[in-house]
Structures are given as C-alpha cells and as structure tokens.
Motif scaffolding. Structure first.
Motif, PDB file in Angstrom:
ATOM      1  N   SER A  24     116.624 -85.192  33.055  1.00  0.00           N
ATOM      2  CA  SER A  24     117.866 -84.657  32.515  1.00  0.00           C
ATOM      3  C   SER A  24     118.936 -85.744  32.442  1.00  0.00           C
ATOM      4  CB  SER A  24     118.356 -83.478  33.370  1.00  0.00           C
ATOM      5  OG  SER A  24     118.461 -83.875  34.722  1.00  0.00           O
ATOM      6  N   ASN A  25     118.837 -86.772  33.276  1.00  0.00           N
ATOM      7  CA  ASN A  25     119.719 -87.938  33.215  1.00  0.00           C
ATOM      8  C   ASN A  25     118.957 -89.061  32.494  1.00  0.00           C
ATOM      9  OD1 ASN A  25     121.203 -90.256  33.620  1.00  0.00           O
ATOM     10  ND2 ASN A  25     121.466 -89.958  35.815  1.00  0.00           N
ATOM     11  N   PRO A  26     119.334 -89.399  31.273  1.00  0.00           N
ATOM     12  CA  PRO A  26     118.585 -90.399  30.510  1.00  0.00           C
ATOM     13  C   PRO A  26     118.540 -91.780  31.163  1.00  0.00           C
ATOM     14  CG  PRO A  26     120.537 -89.660  29.286  1.00  0.00           C
ATOM     15  CD  PRO A  26     120.460 -88.858  30.531  1.00  0.00           C
ATOM     16  N   ASP A  27     119.454 -92.086  32.083  1.00  0.00           N
ATOM     17  CA  ASP A  27     119.435 -93.376  32.767  1.00  0.00           C
ATOM     18  C   ASP A  27     118.230 -93.529  33.692  1.00  0.00           C
ATOM     19  OD1 ASP A  27     121.825 -94.084  31.544  1.00  0.00           O
ATOM     20  OD2 ASP A  27     123.044 -93.342  33.219  1.00  0.00           O
ATOM     21  N   LEU A  28     117.599 -92.419  34.066  1.00  0.00           N
ATOM     22  CA  LEU A  28     116.471 -92.464  34.984  1.00  0.00           C
ATOM     23  C   LEU A  28     115.129 -92.640  34.281  1.00  0.00           C
ATOM     24  CD1 LEU A  28     117.547 -89.562  37.379  1.00  0.00           C
ATOM     25  CD2 LEU A  28     117.849 -92.030  37.714  1.00  0.00           C
ATOM     26  N   VAL A  29     115.089 -92.358  32.978  1.00  0.00           N
ATOM     27  CA  VAL A  29     113.839 -92.452  32.220  1.00  0.00           C
ATOM     28  C   VAL A  29     113.357 -93.901  32.206  1.00  0.00           C
ATOM     29  CG1 VAL A  29     112.761 -92.114  29.966  1.00  0.00           C
ATOM     30  CG2 VAL A  29     114.425 -90.459  30.810  1.00  0.00           C
ATOM     31  N   GLY A  30     112.068 -94.071  32.503  1.00  0.00           N
ATOM     32  CA  GLY A  30     111.472 -95.401  32.477  1.00  0.00           C
ATOM     33  C   GLY A  30     111.425 -96.097  33.823  1.00  0.00           C
ATOM     34  N   ILE A  31     112.040 -95.518  34.845  1.00  0.00           N
ATOM     35  CA  ILE A  31     111.955 -96.121  36.177  1.00  0.00           C
ATOM     36  C   ILE A  31     110.504 -96.049  36.620  1.00  0.00           C
ATOM     37  CG2 ILE A  31     112.592 -95.865  38.603  1.00  0.00           C
ATOM     38  CD1 ILE A  31     115.271 -94.778  37.673  1.00  0.00           C
ATOM     39  N   ASP A  49     113.919-104.743  43.364  1.00  0.00           N
ATOM     40  CA  ASP A  49     114.437-105.044  44.700  1.00  0.00           C
ATOM     41  C   ASP A  49     115.240-103.895  45.304  1.00  0.00           C
ATOM     42  OD1 ASP A  49     116.468-105.214  42.884  1.00  0.00           O
ATOM     43  OD2 ASP A  49     117.400-106.979  43.760  1.00  0.00           O
ATOM     44  N   ARG A  50     115.140-102.693  44.743  1.00  0.00           N
ATOM     45  CA  ARG A  50     115.899-101.566  45.277  1.00  0.00           C
ATOM     46  C   ARG A  50     115.112-100.267  45.174  1.00  0.00           C
ATOM     47  NH1 ARG A  50     120.733-100.553  40.982  1.00  0.00           N
ATOM     48  NH2 ARG A  50     120.193 -98.371  40.972  1.00  0.00           N
ATOM     49  N   VAL A  51     115.563 -99.279  45.912  1.00  0.00           N
ATOM     50  CA  VAL A  51     114.939 -97.955  45.878  1.00  0.00           C
ATOM     51  C   VAL A  51     115.857 -97.031  45.094  1.00  0.00           C
ATOM     52  CG1 VAL A  51     114.170 -95.991  47.258  1.00  0.00           C
ATOM     53  CG2 VAL A  51     113.770 -98.317  48.080  1.00  0.00           C
ATOM     54  N   ARG A  52     115.334 -96.465  44.026  1.00  0.00           N
ATOM     55  CA  ARG A  52     116.103 -95.541  43.179  1.00  0.00           C
ATOM     56  C   ARG A  52     115.778 -94.116  43.591  1.00  0.00           C
ATOM     57  NH1 ARG A  52     117.343 -97.881  38.030  1.00  0.00           N
ATOM     58  NH2 ARG A  52     118.634 -96.014  37.863  1.00  0.00           N
ATOM     59  N   GLN A  53     116.802 -93.282  43.755  1.00  0.00           N
ATOM     60  CA  GLN A  53     116.622 -91.880  44.104  1.00  0.00           C
ATOM     61  C   GLN A  53     116.597 -91.061  42.816  1.00  0.00           C
ATOM     62  OE1 GLN A  53     116.036 -90.796  47.242  1.00  0.00           O
ATOM     63  NE2 GLN A  53     116.109 -92.950  47.846  1.00  0.00           N
ATOM     64  N   VAL A  54     115.508 -90.322  42.600  1.00  0.00           N
ATOM     65  CA  VAL A  54     115.337 -89.542  41.379  1.00  0.00           C
ATOM     66  C   VAL A  54     115.153 -88.074  41.767  1.00  0.00           C
ATOM     67  CG1 VAL A  54     113.922 -89.215  39.315  1.00  0.00           C
ATOM     68  CG2 VAL A  54     114.236 -91.511  40.255  1.00  0.00           C
ATOM     69  N   PRO A  55     115.978 -87.173  41.224  1.00  0.00           N
ATOM     70  CA  PRO A  55     115.794 -85.749  41.508  1.00  0.00           C
ATOM     71  C   PRO A  55     114.468 -85.257  40.933  1.00  0.00           C
ATOM     72  CG  PRO A  55     117.906 -86.154  40.427  1.00  0.00           C
ATOM     73  CD  PRO A  55     117.132 -87.428  40.381  1.00  0.00           C
ATOM     74  N   LYS A  56     113.764 -84.445  41.697  1.00  0.00           N
ATOM     75  CA  LYS A  56     112.487 -83.902  41.224  1.00  0.00           C
ATOM     76  C   LYS A  56     112.714 -82.900  40.092  1.00  0.00           C
ATOM     77  CE  LYS A  56     110.150 -84.108  45.705  1.00  0.00           C
ATOM     78  NZ  LYS A  56     109.574 -83.256  46.770  1.00  0.00           N
ATOM     79  N   ALA A  57     113.651 -81.971  40.307  1.00  0.00           N
ATOM     80  CA  ALA A  57     113.917 -80.950  39.293  1.00  0.00           C
ATOM     81  C   ALA A  57     114.521 -81.615  38.061  1.00  0.00           C
ATOM     82  CB  ALA A  57     114.862 -79.899  39.845  1.00  0.00           C
ATOM     83  N   GLY A  58     114.078 -81.205  36.903  1.00  0.00           N
ATOM     84  CA  GLY A  58     114.622 -81.752  35.663  1.00  0.00           C
ATOM     85  C   GLY A  58     113.988 -83.063  35.244  1.00  0.00           C
TER      86      GLY A  58
END
Length: 95
Positions: A24-31, A49-58
């Motif tokens: 639902s947040n286009p900035d997360l697509v492709g991680i 070099d970092r851990v990205r937090q991605v919501p499961k729902a959506g």
C-alpha cells in the motif's frame, strides 16, 4: 515437515530471502533481502546495510524457499503472532 509452497505460512520466516512485490506504500515495493525479524504486524527485512520494517497487511511478498522455489504470499495471511501463526494455520496435530 519441510517448507513448501503450501505450508509456507505455517513455518518460521526468519532467515528466508524475501522481496516486497506490492504494498500500500509504494516506497516499500522492491525491497529485497533476508527476513531477520518478525512481529505480529511487521517483517524486518535486512536490505543492504539496514533493516527495513514492512507491514504485513497491505503487502504481497515473494519468498525463495531452500529448494529454490519462489512463492508469493499475501501479507494478510501472515498477520498473527509468529508462534500462533505457525501452530494454528492448517492441520496442526498439536491443536
């Protein structure tokens, strides 16, 4: 029980390679990277070099299994506390 496309939601996800296919947040697509943490609502994906937090729902995720198979799962199927999700989805003999 080995991890396969049918039983993926009932297994431990930490340690598996994953890619965010849609969100639902286009900035997360492709991680993409390795799943290093999991909570009820979030996946922690180590990307660079970092851990990205991605919501499961959506979001939809593609997982690469140890066998080399790639499985796409809707994040809504994964929303639950990890111990509860792995125990109570499907035909568990421990219920």
């Amino acid at each position: 029980m080995p991890v396969n496309p049918k039983t993926l939601p009932r297994h431990e996800l930490v340690g598996l390679p994953v890619e965010v296919r849609s969100a639902s947040n286009p900035d997360l697509v492709g991680i993409r990277g390795e799943c290093v943490t999991e909570t009820t609502q979030m996946l922690g994906i180590e990307s660079g070099d970092r851990v990205r937090q991605v919501p499961k729902a959506g979001a939809d995720f593609s997982w690469t299994l140890p066998s080399g198979d790639v499985v796409t799962t809707a994040g809504s199927r994964l929303v639950a506390r990890p111990p509860r999700r792995t125990e109570h989805r499907g035909d568990s003999k421990w219920r």
